[in-house]
Design a protein around this motif. Sequence first.
Motif, mmCIF file in Angstrom:
data_model
loop_
_atom_site.group_PDB
_atom_site.id
_atom_site.type_symbol
_atom_site.label_atom_id
_atom_site.label_comp_id
_atom_site.label_asym_id
_atom_site.label_seq_id
_atom_site.Cartn_x
_atom_site.Cartn_y
_atom_site.Cartn_z
ATOM 1 N N GLN A 199 0.815 -1.206 0.000
ATOM 2 C CA GLN A 199 0.000 0.000 0.000
ATOM 3 C C GLN A 199 0.856 1.266 0.000
ATOM 4 O OE1 GLN A 199 -3.348 0.125 -0.423
ATOM 5 N NE2 GLN A 199 -2.867 2.300 -0.691
ATOM 6 N N MET A 200 1.971 1.244 0.717
ATOM 7 C CA MET A 200 2.853 2.403 0.715
ATOM 8 C C MET A 200 3.421 2.639 -0.685
ATOM 9 S SD MET A 200 6.153 3.274 3.116
ATOM 10 C CE MET A 200 7.129 1.900 2.505
ATOM 11 N N ARG A 201 3.810 1.567 -1.356
ATOM 12 C CA ARG A 201 4.304 1.705 -2.720
ATOM 13 C C ARG A 201 3.203 2.262 -3.646
ATOM 14 N NH1 ARG A 201 9.112 -1.256 -3.206
ATOM 15 N NH2 ARG A 201 9.461 -2.706 -1.463
ATOM 16 N N PHE B 57 -4.290 9.045 0.817
ATOM 17 C CA PHE B 57 -5.560 8.751 1.474
ATOM 18 C C PHE B 57 -6.288 7.663 0.704
ATOM 19 C CE2 PHE B 57 -10.057 9.396 2.233
ATOM 20 C CZ PHE B 57 -10.160 9.783 3.555
ATOM 21 N N ALA B 58 -6.785 6.646 1.412
ATOM 22 C CA ALA B 58 -7.531 5.561 0.770
ATOM 23 C C ALA B 58 -8.605 5.059 1.710
ATOM 24 C CB ALA B 58 -6.603 4.421 0.363
ATOM 25 N N ILE C 267 -7.267 4.571 5.575
ATOM 26 C CA ILE C 267 -5.841 4.523 5.878
ATOM 27 C C ILE C 267 -5.147 5.650 5.131
ATOM 28 C CG2 ILE C 267 -5.314 2.904 4.014
ATOM 29 C CD1 ILE C 267 -3.187 1.674 5.895
ATOM 30 N N THR C 268 -4.128 6.205 5.741
ATOM 31 C CA THR C 268 -3.336 7.266 5.125
ATOM 32 C C THR C 268 -1.868 6.865 5.105
ATOM 33 O OG1 THR C 268 -2.927 8.428 7.214
ATOM 34 C CG2 THR C 268 -4.953 8.985 6.007
ATOM 35 N N LEU C 269 -1.118 7.589 4.313
ATOM 36 C CA LEU C 269 0.318 7.334 4.274
ATOM 37 C C LEU C 269 0.942 7.595 5.640
ATOM 38 C CD1 LEU C 269 2.858 6.685 2.620
ATOM 39 C CD2 LEU C 269 2.989 9.093 2.006
#
Length: 444
Positions: A316-318, A327-328, A341-343
Amino acid sequence: MSTTVTQTAELAASTPFDSAFWITASAIIGLLVLSAFFSGSETALTAASRGKLRTQADKGNRGAQRALDITDDSERLIGSVLLGNNLVNILAASLATALFTRAFGESGVALATLVMTLLVLIFAEVLPKTYAITAPEAAAASVARPIGVLVTLFAPVVSAVRWLVRLVLRVFGVKTDPDSHILAVREEIAGAIQLGHSEGIVEKEDRDRILGALDLSERAIEEIMLHRSGIEMIDANSPAREILNQCLESNHTRLPVFKDDPENIIGVIHAKDLFRAMYRRASESEATQEGLLNFDLSEVLKKPYFVPETTSLDDQMREFLRRHSHFALVVDEYGSLQGLITLEDILEEIVGEITDEFDTDDEPEIARSDDGQYLIDGAMTLRDLNRATDWTLPDEEANTIAGLVIHEAQMIPTVGQVFSFHGFRFEVMEREANRITVLKIRPL
């Protein structure tokens, strides 16, 4: 004539320390030197850090590069070294037995066993291995060339032995993977960091950051996401004035927008986009207050970005970096909203809690009661709790401390109930509906 032969034999028996004796003794010493070389080489090549060897090889050290090459196949390396070591040890023991039997008769067998055991133990095992372990990288680089030749020479024999060993193991139901390593790189690094921390070499903060980065690929979004019950949302049907006030008063710059049903997310609004749109309207010559407050929300909405809850944090970070997004929204296998979830959430798993001017008034998740016990927010994740307290509460069955209590109790506890498991005492202090909000914990 017979008398002369008898006298010659008696003379040979009475003088055992002849030239043959010294030649044999010299051969034994040479074999012990070879045994020491094999033992030291085995220790150096297995104990040497591949990371350090790689650094030296990148600087042009050919010995380090050869050491890396021959340690790629550790099974073949160990088999070749053991084969050479056993050959010279057995030959040395056989020569010593013959030598001592000739010199001391039948008692020479026991004497040869005692002497060779001491010589092999001290000079062919302990001494070279102790030397090799003091500087394994340097020793590995120096012995890499001759050991490489040995591995090449013994390759057919070692291959046959490996095939035979695997055949025997298969008979007993044991399957081997020739490409597997004894220790995975990740576990090796994590173990070294934990050991360094226990010995006081690595600080706790440094340990947590490194292990946090290593764990990203092992952890899923659902473990750290903000649950949907805690998400601040904007109702698209609200008046423009309320939406504007909500964005101004919110601590967040990105807010999901839903229509009719909180499950129906139609977009994400960014405070900057909203303010830019308002500024453009205010800059128009015919702008009025009514016109400012009756703007179309769809003009500033961004398309929502949904991710499955089982995605790993590393992936997810990638993806965040690739999409230039922070933001997702998280959904389950049925497409139902589970959280967001956010970075920043992912980065906090590495560097710890990141706070700003809007977070300073938040109550701490961990506090100390008057009796010295810990008061813990029930929503605190087990990973964060373990990191903050150096505890080892298991997080396989639950993500939060409240979830762990419910899992172990097999029920939703009431206020005042006390449980003991995993070496800790848990007391439920506060509860809202079916959610445990505050727990008091102390190690037993």
